[in-house]
Design a protein around this motif. Structure first.
Motif, short mmCIF file in Angstrom:
data_model
loop_
_atom_site.label_atom_id
_atom_site.label_comp_id
_atom_site.label_asym_id
_atom_site.label_seq_id
_atom_site.Cartn_x
_atom_site.Cartn_y
_atom_site.Cartn_z
N PHE A 154 -12.51 17.80 -21.41
CA PHE A 154 -11.97 18.27 -22.79
C PHE A 154 -11.82 16.88 -23.57
N TRP A 155 -12.46 16.97 -24.75
CA TRP A 155 -12.68 15.71 -25.34
C TRP A 155 -11.70 14.94 -25.81
N SER A 156 -10.49 15.61 -26.32
CA SER A 156 -9.40 14.95 -26.64
C SER A 156 -8.27 14.87 -25.18
N GLY A 157 -8.24 13.61 -24.70
CA GLY A 157 -7.53 13.20 -23.41
C GLY A 157 -8.38 13.01 -22.29
N GLY A 158 -9.58 13.62 -22.47
CA GLY A 158 -10.38 13.46 -21.34
C GLY A 158 -10.04 14.35 -19.80
N SER A 159 -9.20 15.11 -19.89
CA SER A 159 -8.98 15.90 -18.67
C SER A 159 -10.56 16.53 -18.14
N THR A 160 -10.35 16.71 -16.56
CA THR A 160 -11.68 17.12 -16.20
C THR A 160 -11.62 18.27 -15.21
N ASN A 161 -12.50 18.91 -14.83
CA ASN A 161 -12.56 19.83 -13.87
C ASN A 161 -13.75 19.94 -13.29
N TYR A 162 -14.09 20.22 -11.93
CA TYR A 162 -15.16 20.15 -11.17
C TYR A 162 -15.21 21.12 -10.28
N ALA A 163 -16.40 21.65 -10.00
CA ALA A 163 -16.65 22.70 -8.81
C ALA A 163 -16.68 22.05 -7.46
N ASP A 164 -16.12 22.87 -6.75
CA ASP A 164 -15.61 22.34 -5.26
C ASP A 164 -16.99 21.58 -4.69
N SER A 165 -18.04 22.20 -5.07
CA SER A 165 -19.46 21.74 -4.26
C SER A 165 -19.66 20.17 -4.59
N VAL A 166 -19.05 19.86 -5.68
CA VAL A 166 -19.44 18.34 -6.23
C VAL A 166 -18.38 17.48 -6.31
N LYS A 167 -17.06 17.83 -6.02
CA LYS A 167 -16.04 17.08 -5.96
C LYS A 167 -15.95 15.73 -5.06
N GLY A 168 -15.69 14.49 -5.48
CA GLY A 168 -15.89 13.45 -4.76
C GLY A 168 -17.33 12.82 -4.58
N ARG A 169 -18.22 13.54 -5.28
CA ARG A 169 -19.30 12.92 -5.47
C ARG A 169 -19.96 12.67 -7.00
N PHE A 170 -19.75 13.83 -7.83
CA PHE A 170 -20.08 13.82 -9.31
C PHE A 170 -18.76 13.39 -10.12
#
Length: 123
Positions: A52-68
């Motif tokens: 999210f542009w404002s604040g920079g909160s992020t979300n990841y797919a489980d398959s890429v967490k910790g790598r991307f």
């Protein structure tokens, strides 16, 4: 309208890294989200990461967490996807997308799309 242009795809060996970029132009806003999706041959498009542009909160797919890692450069209106420890199953066309709302993991919620960039990971 928002125009999105991706770059940074290519061929890499398993375990390697790539960084994708997505430059946004047009009617950008502080209250919009950008996401990365990917589609492998014969498979449906799947969510990878979003920010999210404002604040920079992020979300990841489980398959890429910790790598991307997804990040943004507000001055350049650009979002990045740093991909480390790549696996052959990460091979796909990666596309960035944008929507004027909080991020979503559903591709149907995004209104604007880039042309996509190929990422190929060899074993």
């Amino acid at each position: 309208q928002v125009q999105l242009v991706e770059s940074g795809g290519g061929l890499v060996q398993a375990g390697g890294s790539l960084r994708l970029s997505c430059a946004a132009s047009g009617r950008t806003s502080s209250r919009y989200a950008m996401g990365w999706f990917r589609q492998a041959p014969g498979k449906e498009r799947e969510f990878v990461a979003a920010i999210f542009w404002s604040g920079g909160s992020t979300n990841y797919a489980d398959s890429v967490k910790g790598r991307f890692t997804i990040s943004r450069d507000m001055a350049k209106n650009t979002v990045y996807l740093q991909m480390n420890s790549l696996k052959p199953e990460d091979t796909a066309v990666y596309s960035c997308a944008a929507r004027y709302a909080y991020y979503s993991t559903s591709d149907s919620d995004y209104n604007y799309w880039g042309q996509g960039t190929q990422v190929t990971v060899s074993s």
